[in-house]
Design a protein around this motif. Structure first.
Motif, PDB file in Angstrom:
ATOM      1  N   CYS A  10       0.812  -1.081   0.047  1.00 24.05           N
ATOM      2  CA  CYS A  10      -0.078   0.140  -0.025  1.00 24.05           C
ATOM      3  C   CYS A  10       0.740   1.460   0.078  1.00 24.05           C
ATOM      4  O   CYS A  10       2.275   1.198   0.120  1.00 24.05           O
ATOM      5  CB  CYS A  10      -0.905   0.023   1.225  1.00 24.05           C
ATOM      6  N   LEU A  11       0.199   2.455  -0.060  1.00 20.34           N
ATOM      7  CA  LEU A  11       0.942   3.694   0.080  1.00 20.34           C
ATOM      8  C   LEU A  11       1.856   4.008   1.264  1.00 20.34           C
ATOM      9  O   LEU A  11       2.855   4.272   1.221  1.00 20.34           O
ATOM     10  CB  LEU A  11      -0.038   4.716  -0.342  1.00 20.34           C
ATOM     11  N   CYS A  12       1.299   3.650   2.282  1.00 22.70           N
ATOM     12  CA  CYS A  12       2.094   4.013   3.519  1.00 22.70           C
ATOM     13  C   CYS A  12       3.056   3.038   3.950  1.00 22.70           C
ATOM     14  O   CYS A  12       3.992   3.264   4.853  1.00 22.70           O
ATOM     15  CB  CYS A  12       1.052   4.376   4.824  1.00 22.70           C
ATOM     16  N   GLY A  13       2.888   1.688   3.483  1.00 21.16           N
ATOM     17  CA  GLY A  13       3.961   0.627   3.602  1.00 21.16           C
ATOM     18  C   GLY A  13       3.480  -0.428   4.610  1.00 21.16           C
ATOM     19  O   GLY A  13       4.393  -1.184   4.906  1.00 21.16           O
ATOM     20  N   ALA A  14       2.404   0.000   5.394  1.00 19.27           N
ATOM     21  CA  ALA A  14       1.960  -1.001   6.378  1.00 19.27           C
ATOM     22  C   ALA A  14       1.461  -2.453   5.923  1.00 19.27           C
ATOM     23  O   ALA A  14       1.730  -3.452   6.781  1.00 19.27           O
ATOM     24  CB  ALA A  14       0.729  -0.560   7.083  1.00 19.27           C
ATOM     25  N   CYS A  68      -5.875  -1.022   3.025  1.00 19.39           N
ATOM     26  CA  CYS A  68      -5.074  -0.657   4.161  1.00 19.39           C
ATOM     27  C   CYS A  68      -5.977   0.277   4.986  1.00 19.39           C
ATOM     28  O   CYS A  68      -6.345   1.516   4.483  1.00 19.39           O
ATOM     29  CB  CYS A  68      -3.832   0.056   3.813  1.00 19.39           C
ATOM     30  N   CYS A  71      -4.037   4.096   5.281  1.00 22.49           N
ATOM     31  CA  CYS A  71      -3.677   4.900   4.046  1.00 22.49           C
ATOM     32  C   CYS A  71      -4.757   4.697   3.090  1.00 22.49           C
ATOM     33  O   CYS A  71      -4.973   5.722   2.160  1.00 22.49           O
ATOM     34  CB  CYS A  71      -2.399   4.851   3.533  1.00 22.49           C
TER      35      CYS A  71
HETATM   36 ZN   LIG Z   1      -1.121   1.899   4.214  1.00 27.46          ZN
END
Ligand SMILES: [Zn+2]
Ligand SMILES: [Zn+2]
Length: 124
Positions: A10-14, A68, A71
């Motif tokens: 995902c965008l935030c990396g989580a 996610c 994000c």
């Molecule tokens: Zn994320």
């Protein structure tokens, strides 16, 4: 020989995931649901066997559409009725893939050209 492994997230990396081997199918969809849930004019996704897929991090979902919770990125879809395939959103992949076909092209935006070489389906 080991199968190729692709990664994404995902965008935030989580949320991070990996897929092993080649996808079963790559598709661009212009249907009304894909437009709404992506907030974009279409979606592009690749299908892999579930057992070729691994994920880390927490996902929320709406009707099988995994995103996610931090994000909001759409990442995967697990709504395959047989549960055999997982749908990976192409934009979440770290790699490039080319669609094999396009569906619901009757809803494709008039300014958007077809993908060269991709089989065209008026509906699904
Ligand atoms: Zn994320
Ligand atoms: Zn769709």
């Amino acid at each position: 020989m080991d199968a190729r492994v692709r990664t994404g997230g995902c965008l935030c990396g989580a949320v991070r995931y990996s897929v092993r081997g080649e996808p079963v199918h790559v598709r661009r969809c212009h249907c009304a649901n894909c437009r709404k849930e992506s907030g974009s004019a279409f979606t592009v996704y690749a299908l892999w066997p579930v057992d070729a897929f691994e994920i880390s991090g927490e996902l929320s979902s709406f009707d099988g559409r995994g995103f996610c919770p931090r994000c909001g990125s759409r990442v995967i879809d697990t709504s395959d009725p047989d549960g055999a395939l997982v749908e990976i959103r192409l934009g979440s992949l770290d790699d490039e893939l080319r669609p094999d076909d396009e569906i619901w092209v009757k809803r494709r935006e008039s300014w958007l050209p077809p993908v060269e070489g991709a089989v065209q389906h008026y509906e699904r």
